[in-house]
Design a protein around this motif. Sequence first.
Motif, mmCIF file in Angstrom:
data_model
loop_
_atom_site.group_PDB
_atom_site.id
_atom_site.type_symbol
_atom_site.label_atom_id
_atom_site.label_comp_id
_atom_site.label_asym_id
_atom_site.label_seq_id
_atom_site.Cartn_x
_atom_site.Cartn_y
_atom_site.Cartn_z
ATOM 1 N N GLN A 172 0.830 -1.205 0.000
ATOM 2 C CA GLN A 172 0.000 0.000 0.000
ATOM 3 C C GLN A 172 0.866 1.258 0.000
ATOM 4 O O GLN A 172 0.592 2.209 -0.744
ATOM 5 N N LEU A 173 1.918 1.276 0.812
ATOM 6 C CA LEU A 173 2.797 2.441 0.867
ATOM 7 C C LEU A 173 3.503 2.653 -0.469
ATOM 8 O O LEU A 173 3.603 3.782 -0.959
ATOM 9 N N GLY A 175 2.428 1.734 -3.376
ATOM 10 C CA GLY A 175 1.419 2.225 -4.308
ATOM 11 C C GLY A 175 1.122 3.705 -4.113
ATOM 12 O O GLY A 175 0.989 4.464 -5.082
ATOM 13 N N LEU A 176 1.047 4.139 -2.856
ATOM 14 C CA LEU A 176 0.792 5.550 -2.564
ATOM 15 C C LEU A 176 1.944 6.432 -3.040
ATOM 16 O O LEU A 176 1.734 7.527 -3.577
ATOM 17 N N LEU A 177 3.179 5.964 -2.836
ATOM 18 C CA LEU A 177 4.335 6.736 -3.283
ATOM 19 C C LEU A 177 4.373 6.848 -4.804
ATOM 20 O O LEU A 177 4.667 7.918 -5.354
ATOM 21 N N TYR A 179 1.815 6.608 -6.810
ATOM 22 C CA TYR A 179 0.702 7.469 -7.215
ATOM 23 C C TYR A 179 1.054 8.945 -6.987
ATOM 24 O O TYR A 179 0.841 9.792 -7.857
ATOM 25 N N GLY A 180 1.595 9.235 -5.804
ATOM 26 C CA GLY A 180 1.949 10.621 -5.507
ATOM 27 C C GLY A 180 3.049 11.149 -6.411
ATOM 28 O O GLY A 180 3.069 12.332 -6.755
ATOM 29 N N GLY A 184 0.384 12.001 -9.466
ATOM 30 C CA GLY A 184 0.112 13.091 -8.532
ATOM 31 C C GLY A 184 1.053 14.267 -8.654
ATOM 32 O O GLY A 184 0.732 15.374 -8.201
ATOM 33 N N TRP A 222 -15.001 10.284 0.273
ATOM 34 C CA TRP A 222 -13.959 9.324 0.637
ATOM 35 C C TRP A 222 -13.548 9.452 2.096
ATOM 36 O O TRP A 222 -13.362 8.468 2.811
#
Length: 260
Positions: A172-173, A175-177, A179-180, A184, A222
């Motif tokens: 998850q981390l 993926g967030l990085l 994405y950001g 992003g 959300w």
Amino acid sequence: MIATVALFALAFALGRLALPPRGDLPILLSITLLHMIGFTVLTSLGLKVVPAGRSVVLAYTTPLWVTPGARLFLGEQLPPRRVFGVVVGLLGLALLFNPLALDWSRGEVVLGNAAILAAALLWAASIVHVRGHRWRSTAFALLPWETLLATVILIALSLAFEGVPAVTWTPQLVGLLLYGGIPGTALPYWAIAMATQRLPAVTISLGLLATPVFSVVVSTLWLGEIVTVSLAAALTMILGGIALGAVGGGYQSARPPIDA
């Protein structure tokens, strides 16, 4: 860092990777320090205590501050429609800071709101500089170097204030990085640089107004944030004021900037 790698790869693939001209170094530093670093750091600090929806509305008061800056430093004229738009937008901002909408007894909340407002002022200063700068290169050509410099400075600041982070790596981390870093950061910087070379500045200014509206909707659906009457009214007045200024011919720029 991820955005920097992505932008260098994109510039290389397009055959547009080149060292920035000496004459563009001031604008490179301005965009990096005021927007990429100042805006990012202050909004990140503010988001610790300020709801996401409210934060993005405050951050997108930037065009309101561009108006007096452009008049003072660039000598731009202020048509009546643009002045009226600024007044409407500032009244919307006042709604966000009225005693019923903000808990003035909590110092961290007040400072958080002030930090995001200061971030908007820094972004506005960067835009004014962009509009007054005589470009030797293009906004896109400078982007990889700006994100590289921002990465180096932000790493140094984070190590100085918070030390080496203890990271627990999870899918998850990661993926967030990713994405950001890519959709992003790298993608929107690239998109706005390309759009400013192909679309009128007014079109871009009005198009960017979708950001706070979309953010408020997402934060509601959300994150479960509540859209208060004062937030909805402030959002309407601030965006309406910016739109009035843009339609009144307020956001033209001579050369393609990174921000319109």
